[in-house]
Design a protein around this motif. Sequence first.
Motif, PDB file in Angstrom:
ATOM      1  N   GLU A   5       8.620 -16.303  25.416  1.00 54.44           N
ATOM      2  CA  GLU A   5       7.170 -16.459  25.318  1.00 54.44           C
ATOM      3  C   GLU A   5       6.845 -17.274  24.070  1.00 54.44           C
ATOM      4  OE1 GLU A   5       3.276 -13.724  24.553  1.00 54.44           O
ATOM      5  OE2 GLU A   5       4.892 -12.878  25.754  1.00 54.44           O
ATOM      6  N   ARG A   6       6.130 -18.324  24.264  1.00 52.39           N
ATOM      7  CA  ARG A   6       5.738 -19.175  23.136  1.00 52.39           C
ATOM      8  C   ARG A   6       4.279 -18.886  22.802  1.00 52.39           C
ATOM      9  NH1 ARG A   6      10.259 -21.726  21.897  1.00 52.39           N
ATOM     10  NH2 ARG A   6      11.429 -22.649  23.581  1.00 52.39           N
ATOM     11  N   VAL A   7       4.036 -18.616  21.559  1.00 51.65           N
ATOM     12  CA  VAL A   7       2.684 -18.338  21.095  1.00 51.65           C
ATOM     13  C   VAL A   7       2.213 -19.549  20.306  1.00 51.65           C
ATOM     14  CG1 VAL A   7       1.255 -16.792  19.721  1.00 51.65           C
ATOM     15  CG2 VAL A   7       3.208 -15.876  20.975  1.00 51.65           C
ATOM     16  N   THR A   8       1.061 -20.068  20.693  1.00 49.57           N
ATOM     17  CA  THR A   8       0.544 -21.250  20.009  1.00 49.57           C
ATOM     18  C   THR A   8      -0.041 -20.868  18.653  1.00 49.57           C
ATOM     19  OG1 THR A   8      -1.685 -21.061  20.911  1.00 49.57           O
ATOM     20  CG2 THR A   8      -0.063 -22.291  22.220  1.00 49.57           C
ATOM     21  N   ALA A   9      -0.216 -21.857  17.812  1.00 47.67           N
ATOM     22  CA  ALA A   9      -0.822 -21.637  16.497  1.00 47.67           C
ATOM     23  C   ALA A   9      -2.219 -21.047  16.652  1.00 47.67           C
ATOM     24  CB  ALA A   9      -0.865 -22.944  15.709  1.00 47.67           C
ATOM     25  N   GLY A  10      -2.968 -21.565  17.610  1.00 43.55           N
ATOM     26  CA  GLY A  10      -4.320 -21.062  17.850  1.00 43.55           C
ATOM     27  C   GLY A  10      -4.320 -19.593  18.241  1.00 43.55           C
ATOM     28  N   GLU A  11      -3.349 -19.205  19.074  1.00 37.71           N
ATOM     29  CA  GLU A  11      -3.253 -17.802  19.488  1.00 37.71           C
ATOM     30  C   GLU A  11      -2.904 -16.896  18.315  1.00 37.71           C
ATOM     31  OE1 GLU A  11      -1.847 -18.191  24.141  1.00 37.71           O
ATOM     32  OE2 GLU A  11      -0.353 -18.519  22.567  1.00 37.71           O
ATOM     33  N   LYS A  12      -2.039 -17.382  17.435  1.00 29.70           N
ATOM     34  CA  LYS A  12      -1.680 -16.596  16.242  1.00 29.70           C
ATOM     35  C   LYS A  12      -2.899 -16.393  15.355  1.00 29.70           C
ATOM     36  CE  LYS A  12       3.147 -18.050  15.945  1.00 29.70           C
ATOM     37  NZ  LYS A  12       4.137 -18.774  15.131  1.00 29.70           N
ATOM     38  N   ILE A  13      -3.679 -17.435  15.173  1.00 27.33           N
ATOM     39  CA  ILE A  13      -4.870 -17.344  14.325  1.00 27.33           C
ATOM     40  C   ILE A  13      -5.910 -16.436  14.978  1.00 27.33           C
ATOM     41  CG2 ILE A  13      -6.803 -18.662  13.365  1.00 27.33           C
ATOM     42  CD1 ILE A  13      -4.728 -20.991  12.994  1.00 27.33           C
ATOM     43  N   THR A  14      -6.095 -16.566  16.282  1.00 26.78           N
ATOM     44  CA  THR A  14      -7.032 -15.688  16.991  1.00 26.78           C
ATOM     45  C   THR A  14      -6.606 -14.235  16.855  1.00 26.78           C
ATOM     46  OG1 THR A  14      -7.646 -17.423  18.549  1.00 26.78           O
ATOM     47  CG2 THR A  14      -8.023 -15.151  19.254  1.00 26.78           C
ATOM     48  N   ASP A  15      -5.313 -13.970  16.985  1.00 25.94           N
ATOM     49  CA  ASP A  15      -4.802 -12.612  16.833  1.00 25.94           C
ATOM     50  C   ASP A  15      -5.089 -12.074  15.432  1.00 25.94           C
ATOM     51  OD1 ASP A  15      -3.242 -10.282  17.745  1.00 25.94           O
ATOM     52  OD2 ASP A  15      -1.772 -10.974  16.266  1.00 25.94           O
ATOM     53  N   ALA A  16      -4.876 -12.906  14.429  1.00 26.81           N
ATOM     54  CA  ALA A  16      -5.143 -12.495  13.050  1.00 26.81           C
ATOM     55  C   ALA A  16      -6.631 -12.223  12.838  1.00 26.81           C
ATOM     56  CB  ALA A  16      -4.651 -13.558  12.065  1.00 26.81           C
ATOM     57  N   GLU A  17      -7.487 -13.048  13.428  1.00 29.93           N
ATOM     58  CA  GLU A  17      -8.938 -12.832  13.323  1.00 29.93           C
ATOM     59  C   GLU A  17      -9.338 -11.519  13.981  1.00 29.93           C
ATOM     60  OE1 GLU A  17     -10.543 -17.442  13.240  1.00 29.93           O
ATOM     61  OE2 GLU A  17     -10.150 -16.496  15.174  1.00 29.93           O
ATOM     62  N   GLU A  18      -8.739 -11.218  15.124  1.00 31.36           N
ATOM     63  CA  GLU A  18      -9.035  -9.962  15.810  1.00 31.36           C
ATOM     64  C   GLU A  18      -8.574  -8.759  14.987  1.00 31.36           C
ATOM     65  OE1 GLU A  18      -7.213 -10.498  19.642  1.00 31.36           O
ATOM     66  OE2 GLU A  18      -8.837 -11.807  20.348  1.00 31.36           O
ATOM     67  N   ALA A  19      -7.387  -8.866  14.387  1.00 32.68           N
ATOM     68  CA  ALA A  19      -6.884  -7.794  13.527  1.00 32.68           C
ATOM     69  C   ALA A  19      -7.806  -7.593  12.328  1.00 32.68           C
ATOM     70  CB  ALA A  19      -5.459  -8.115  13.057  1.00 32.68           C
ATOM     71  N   LEU A  20      -8.277  -8.689  11.761  1.00 31.54           N
ATOM     72  CA  LEU A  20      -9.214  -8.633  10.645  1.00 31.54           C
ATOM     73  C   LEU A  20     -10.496  -7.914  11.049  1.00 31.54           C
ATOM     74  CD1 LEU A  20     -10.166  -9.556   7.784  1.00 31.54           C
ATOM     75  CD2 LEU A  20     -10.931 -11.650   8.884  1.00 31.54           C
ATOM     76  N   ASP A  21     -11.032  -8.268  12.209  1.00 29.78           N
ATOM     77  CA  ASP A  21     -12.252  -7.617  12.707  1.00 29.78           C
ATOM     78  C   ASP A  21     -12.035  -6.120  12.926  1.00 29.78           C
ATOM     79  OD1 ASP A  21     -13.603 -10.029  12.657  1.00 29.78           O
ATOM     80  OD2 ASP A  21     -13.365 -10.406  14.811  1.00 29.78           O
ATOM     81  N   GLU A  22     -10.877  -5.759  13.504  1.00 35.42           N
ATOM     82  CA  GLU A  22     -10.571  -4.345  13.729  1.00 35.42           C
ATOM     83  C   GLU A  22     -10.516  -3.576  12.415  1.00 35.42           C
ATOM     84  OE1 GLU A  22      -7.055  -3.648  16.150  1.00 35.42           O
ATOM     85  OE2 GLU A  22      -7.557  -5.398  17.372  1.00 35.42           O
ATOM     86  N   LEU A  23      -9.854  -4.166  11.420  1.00 35.66           N
ATOM     87  CA  LEU A  23      -9.747  -3.517  10.115  1.00 35.66           C
ATOM     88  C   LEU A  23     -11.109  -3.386   9.466  1.00 35.66           C
ATOM     89  CD1 LEU A  23      -8.120  -2.304   7.812  1.00 35.66           C
ATOM     90  CD2 LEU A  23      -7.637  -4.629   7.019  1.00 35.66           C
ATOM     91  N   GLN A  24     -11.899  -4.439   9.504  1.00 36.01           N
ATOM     92  CA  GLN A  24     -13.231  -4.422   8.901  1.00 36.01           C
ATOM     93  C   GLN A  24     -14.105  -3.352   9.551  1.00 36.01           C
ATOM     94  OE1 GLN A  24     -15.102  -8.298   8.986  1.00 36.01           O
ATOM     95  NE2 GLN A  24     -15.760  -7.994   6.889  1.00 36.01           N
TER      96      GLN A  24
END
Length: 77
Positions: A5-24
């Motif tokens: 499974e290849r994860v694009t740079a955009g998907e990695k950043i989106t995942d990080a943004e979602e994690a940030l939102d969850e934490l916040q």
Amino acid sequence: MDTVERVTAGEKITDAEEALDELQTALAEVGITLPSLGLDGTSLAADAPRPLVELGRCAPDVARRLAAALRCTGRER
């Protein structure tokens, strides 16, 4: 043959943004705001980004409330 499974740079950043939102959101639920909470710009700038959530700085009273919230959560498990 295994599928890679290849994860694009955009998907990695989106995942990080979602994690940030969850934490916040979770922090807000216990009355904690980390003013410097965000994504680490340096980790986003690489050719193959490995996004990091930057917790940043906070006042000592906020650090103590965060520690107390974590201790309470740990007891529930």
